[in-house]
Write a protein that holds these residues in place. Sequence first.
Motif, PDB file in Angstrom:
ATOM      1  N   ASP A  86       0.863  -1.159   0.000  1.00  0.00           N
ATOM      2  CA  ASP A  86       0.000   0.000   0.000  1.00  0.00           C
ATOM      3  C   ASP A  86       0.907   1.219   0.000  1.00  0.00           C
ATOM      4  OD1 ASP A  86      -2.230   1.585   0.172  1.00  0.00           O
ATOM      5  OD2 ASP A  86      -2.545   1.237   2.321  1.00  0.00           O
ATOM      6  N   ALA A 144      -4.387   9.370   9.394  1.00  0.00           N
ATOM      7  CA  ALA A 144      -5.288   8.252   9.102  1.00  0.00           C
ATOM      8  C   ALA A 144      -4.493   6.977   8.856  1.00  0.00           C
ATOM      9  CB  ALA A 144      -6.166   8.583   7.900  1.00  0.00           C
ATOM     10  N   ARG A 145      -3.377   7.089   8.133  1.00  0.00           N
ATOM     11  CA  ARG A 145      -2.527   5.924   7.870  1.00  0.00           C
ATOM     12  C   ARG A 145      -1.916   5.393   9.164  1.00  0.00           C
ATOM     13  NH1 ARG A 145      -0.564   3.792   3.185  1.00  0.00           N
ATOM     14  NH2 ARG A 145      -1.261   5.560   1.968  1.00  0.00           N
ATOM     15  N   ASP A 148      -4.554   3.532  11.014  1.00  0.00           N
ATOM     16  CA  ASP A 148      -4.857   2.249  10.366  1.00  0.00           C
ATOM     17  C   ASP A 148      -3.763   1.221  10.631  1.00  0.00           C
ATOM     18  OD1 ASP A 148      -7.199   3.202   9.236  1.00  0.00           O
ATOM     19  OD2 ASP A 148      -6.314   3.564   7.257  1.00  0.00           O
ATOM     20  N   THR A 149      -2.518   1.676  10.673  1.00  0.00           N
ATOM     21  CA  THR A 149      -1.371   0.773  10.734  1.00  0.00           C
ATOM     22  C   THR A 149      -0.993   0.348  12.142  1.00  0.00           C
ATOM     23  OG1 THR A 149      -0.529   1.798   8.712  1.00  0.00           O
ATOM     24  CG2 THR A 149       1.029   0.499  10.005  1.00  0.00           C
ATOM     25  N   LEU A 151      -2.936  -2.540  13.704  1.00  0.00           N
ATOM     26  CA  LEU A 151      -2.605  -3.783  13.007  1.00  0.00           C
ATOM     27  C   LEU A 151      -1.284  -4.354  13.527  1.00  0.00           C
ATOM     28  CD1 LEU A 151      -3.263  -5.712  10.610  1.00  0.00           C
ATOM     29  CD2 LEU A 151      -1.965  -4.139   9.165  1.00  0.00           C
TER      30      LEU A 151
END
Length: 157
Positions: free
Chosen positions: A4, A17-18, A21-22, A25
């Motif tokens: 990505d 935002a990234r 999101d990361t 995870l």
Amino acid sequence: MSLDKPSQGATSEECAARVMDTVPLVMRFIRSEMRAHKAAFLSIPQLRSLAFLNRSPGASLCDLADHLGVTSATASATTERLVQRNLVQRSHHPQERRRIVLNLTDEGKYHLQQSLDQTRTHIADLLKGLTAEEISHIEEGLALLKNVFEQTELNSP
């Protein structure tokens, strides 16, 4: 493995935002890996407690509860199980009788270190598929993130 790719010239909002999101995870992976190794007999809150006490020796029960995001009673119950397993030592503060001080025992340090080492090895194995340049980019990004978030810790009450 799908890559990505970040966009060139991303805004701070897109970057945030990234990150959001990361990071979860990555943390789910780390927690799962740590549970899968020698410390499998420990719950995630217990592992988090050991890691926190490793970073903050002499922390209070309230400090631990704040870190875990639980009540003092819940942190006390978690601590009690760790004390019973000889992973944490609980003692009274030398100047404040009513304050409890928590420290890892040698056995607690050993189990935490074993789990960290095995998890780090698994992450290194996953990163072996990347080029030296990609690893360098990750290193640079992580160094920047660490610097930003260390500043928030220094400025918090």
